[in-house]
Every structure is written in C-alpha cells, then in structure tokens.
Design a protein around this motif. Structure first.
Motif, PDB file in Angstrom:
ATOM      1  N   HIS A 280      -7.208   5.786  -5.186  1.00  0.00           N
ATOM      2  CA  HIS A 280      -7.296   4.320  -5.281  1.00  0.00           C
ATOM      3  C   HIS A 280      -8.575   3.900  -5.999  1.00  0.00           C
ATOM      4  N   ASN A 318      -6.846   0.648 -15.081  1.00  0.00           N
ATOM      5  CA  ASN A 318      -5.879   0.763 -13.984  1.00  0.00           C
ATOM      6  C   ASN A 318      -6.651   0.763 -12.680  1.00  0.00           C
ATOM      7  N   PRO A 320      -5.638   0.558  -8.693  1.00  0.00           N
ATOM      8  CA  PRO A 320      -4.710   0.384  -7.562  1.00  0.00           C
ATOM      9  C   PRO A 320      -5.330  -0.516  -6.502  1.00  0.00           C
ATOM     10  N   THR A 323      -2.981   1.399  -0.936  1.00  0.00           N
ATOM     11  CA  THR A 323      -2.133   2.583  -0.744  1.00  0.00           C
ATOM     12  C   THR A 323      -1.587   2.647   0.673  1.00  0.00           C
TER      13      THR A 323
END
Length: 449
Positions: A280, A318, A320, A323
């Motif tokens: 992440h 990118n 994230p 999760t």
C-alpha cells in the motif's frame, strides 16, 4: 568469501578410472570431478549469476507493443460544437461494419517502488546464500572424501594386524598341539588355543567384509579402486598449533557458512516484510505510450473513416488507498518469522560452539593420548615377548600367552584408531570453524607416507 580452485578438478574430468589415487589430494580431486552431490551443488551455485541479473532487470525499462486487425464498428455523435463560424453544430458518424486496425506501443520504467527495491535486495541476498552453499558443499565433500579414504586405510591396517595375530595364534596352537602329543601340554591348553584360533578367524572374516564395503564406498565416490593408498601408520602426528578454544569459537561465529546463511535468511525475510508493506505504498514510474485506431467502412450516413491517435510521455503515479487490513496482517506475520529465524540462529550458534570445542578438546589432548598409547603398545609387545619365553619354560600358561597376543594386537589397533581420529578431528575443527579448504587438506595429506 573464499573462491575455490576448480582448475585441477576440471582437468581431471576426463581421467579414466584406471588411474589410481595415491594420496588424499588426488582422491579429493577425483571426487570433485565426478561426485554427483558436488555436481548438483555446482549447478545451484551457477544459478546465482542469474539471480544477480534478475535483480538488475527489475529496474530496467519494459517495452510492450500490441496490434489488432479485424472487423469493427463505431457510432459517435457530438452536439453543441462550433464549425466554420456556426455554433450549436451537431456531428454524427457511423460505421456499421468496417476494417479495424489498432496499434500501440509503450515503455515503462520504475522510478520509486519500495516493492521492487525489496525484491531486488532479496535476489542479491539469495545469490550470496548460493555462494555460501557452494562453499559448504565443498567442505562437506572434503570431509566425506577424507573419511572414506581413512576408512579404507584404517580397515586395511586393521586387517593386517588381525591377520598377523591370526598367524601367531595358529603357530601357537600348532606348537601347543605338538607339545601335547609328547605330554608337555594339557588337553585344556589345546582346546584353549583352538578356541582362540576360531575367534580370531571370525574377526578376520568380519574385517575382510568390512574392508570390501569400505572399498565399494570409496569407489562410488572417487570412481577408482583404492590401490596403493598412502598410509597413516608410523607417522608423526603432531596436532596443529592450536590457538585457545575461544579464538576458534569466534572464528566460527564469523566464518561458518551455516551461520552466515542463517543471517542472510533473516535479511531476506526482513526484505520480505518490506515488500509486503509496500503493498500500500506509492509508486512512481516513467512512462511513454502511443496508441492509434483506424476504422473505415460503410454506415448509415454513407462511407466513413475514423482515425484516432494518442500519445504521452511523463510520470505515472499509483497510490493504493485501502487494503482492508490484509497488508498489515501479512507484515506482522513476516516480522514474527524474522523473530523465529533469530532464535534459530542462536540455537545454531550454540551447536557450532559445542562442535568447535569438542574438536578442539580432542585435539588439545591428542598428543598426550598418542604418547600414552604408543608406550602402551611398546609395553604390550615387550610383555608378549616375555610371556612367549616364559611359556616355553612352563612359567606361563597357554591362556596367559594367548591373552598377551590379544592384548598386543588390541594396543596396536587402539593406537591406529587414535591416529585416524586425530586426523579426522583436525579436519572437523576446520570444518566447524568454517575454514576448511584445500590448504588444510594438503596439511593433512603431508602426514601420509
């Protein structure tokens, strides 16, 4: 990290089995050239170079291209456009079925990627482990070669001593039988001698089989029959100039391949925890992309042709956002594995220290024990000679004579076994401290005659 010379071994790869190993070094070189276990270890060692290449390739640009040909269609409508000074213009285009051509090309290179960084470190550490495994495999082969060599030498010398004892027993039995025939010895003396002859005959047969088994093990390792091996009997075995035990233990803590590998395994697991945590983490890549579509055919407004092209060069981010706790749980699991490996290494360090101290203590007392057994052997031979003479005059019984023969043989065998054990302990100490290599084997080989 030590580099092991293989030139001699590779040169011997074409040597036929008719060449007979004369000493420990030539036996080791022959084993190094043909032993399947060391060949498998060599193959694993050579794989390490490819892991280094993989670590570098993780940061290299990746290029991809794609294309497609087929039948396609399109329908587009644009309202509220302006064209040629007129506003609120509507554009319509349609292709029911037409020839479609599509092409794309892209280049991407990682710039910021914690996951790739951890993977790269893991591959580099894995390559270091492969190097240590190769060193450990060669040390194991040295020990295995020396053991099988000394097994044959020891079995041959043992059989020689027993055969000599058997011959002496047979001569004694024959002499006692003659003396009994003239009334100078009892029937019990003859029976005692016969029992001793049968016993030693059984021992000889057992050791003949043992020698045959040791020769087979030697041949399987070396590929040659053990003819004319240099012996360890009657040589001056003075143990190496030993430093104190603590010095050898410290050397082992720093140079033992097994301990170094366990440290590297912890480092790899640490990188695994980082790799999982990077699940992440934000990544940034350099990207360059180009894409083109071309469609031509017939539609409801007549013949139509559409062509679109897109391209870009820049950075791709990118990040994230969530999760669901999966990454955190896996990270904690990986950290617990590091803790487990650390405790495993502590236990292994204790075991290595014990091995070093055992070998050191055995060597430190070897000279005194060799001297004691040498004196015992001389005393037993002198006692045997005196007992033989006393038996001829009737001052000693047959049982005492035969027991003296047995004791003299056992004293000689005990000295022989200690000589062999001293050599093995010397190699064991080097192996336990992680310093066993060809120079140490040459030192032992120099003791042979």
């Amino acid at each position: 990290m030590k580099r092991w010379p293989l030139v001699t071994a590779l040169a011997l790869a074409g040597v036929t089995s008719t060449v007979h190993a004369a000493d420990l070094m030539s036996t080791w070189q022959a084993a190094l050239a043909r032993d399947p276990e060391i060949a498998a270890a060599r193959a694993l060692h050579e794989q390490a170079a490819f892991r280094q290449e993989q670590a570098k390739a993780l940061w290299a640009p990746t290029v991809s291209a794609g294309g497609a040909l087929g039948i396609g269609g399109a329908d587009s409508r644009t309202q509220g456009a302006e064209a040629m000074g007129q506003s609120d213009v509507t554009f319509k285009t349609n292709v029911n079925a037409g020839a479609l051509a599509r092409a794309s090309i892209g280049v991407q290179k990682a710039w910021i990627s914690p996951e790739r960084e951890a993977q790269s470190k893991q591959l580099e550490l894995s390559a270091q482990i492969a190097q240590l495994q190769w060193q450990q495999a060669q040390q194991a082969l040295i020990m295995r070669t020396a053991q099988r060599y000394l097994d044959v030498v020891g079995a041959e010398l043992t059989l020689t001593v027993l055969q000599r004892q058997q011959k002496a027993m047979q001569q004694a039995a024959s002499e006692i039988s003659k003396r009994q025939s003239i009334g100078d010895a009892s029937v019990m003396d003859v029976q005692e001698a016969s029992a001793r002859v049968s016993e030693i005959h059984a021992h000889v047969l057992t050791h003949e089989n043992n020698l045959a088994s040791k020769k087979v093990a030697y041949r399987q390792l070396v590929g040659q029959e053990p003819h004319q091996l240099m012996s360890i009997a009657n040589v001056d075995l003075r143990p190496i100039n030993l430093a104190d035990a603590s010095t050898w233990v410290q050397r082992a803590m720093h140079q033992s391949p097994s301990l170094q590998m366990m440290g590297l395994q912890q480092a790899i697991q640490g990188q695994e925890a980082k790799r999982i945590k990077a699940g992440h983490a934000m990544t940034v890549d350099w990207v360059a992309q180009a894409h083109m579509d071309r469609l031509s055919g017939q539609g409801m407004y007549g013949s139509a042709s559409n062509q679109t092209a897109q391209y870009m060069v820049g950075l791709q981010l990118n990040a994230p956002l969530s999760t669901g706790g999966l990454v955190e749980a896996r990270e904690r699991e990986a950290l617990k594995q590091i803790e487990k490996l650390r405790h495993d290494q502590e236990a292994a360090e204790q075991q290595v220290e014990q091995q070093v101290r055992d070998a050191w203590q055995s060597l430190s007392t070897a000279q005194a024990r060799l001297q004691a057994l040498s004196q015992s052997e001389k005393a037993s031979k002198a006692r045997l000679a005196a007992t033989r003479q006393a038996h001829r005059t009737g001052a000693r019984t047959t049982n005492e004579w035969l027991r003296a023969e047995h004791d003299a043989a056992q004293a000689e065998l005990a000295l022989l076994q200690l000589r062999i054990q001293t050599v093995v302990d010397q190699l064991r100490l080097y192996a336990a401290s992680g310093t066993l290599d060809e120079p140490q084997l040459q030192t032992v080989n120099a003791l042979l005659k």
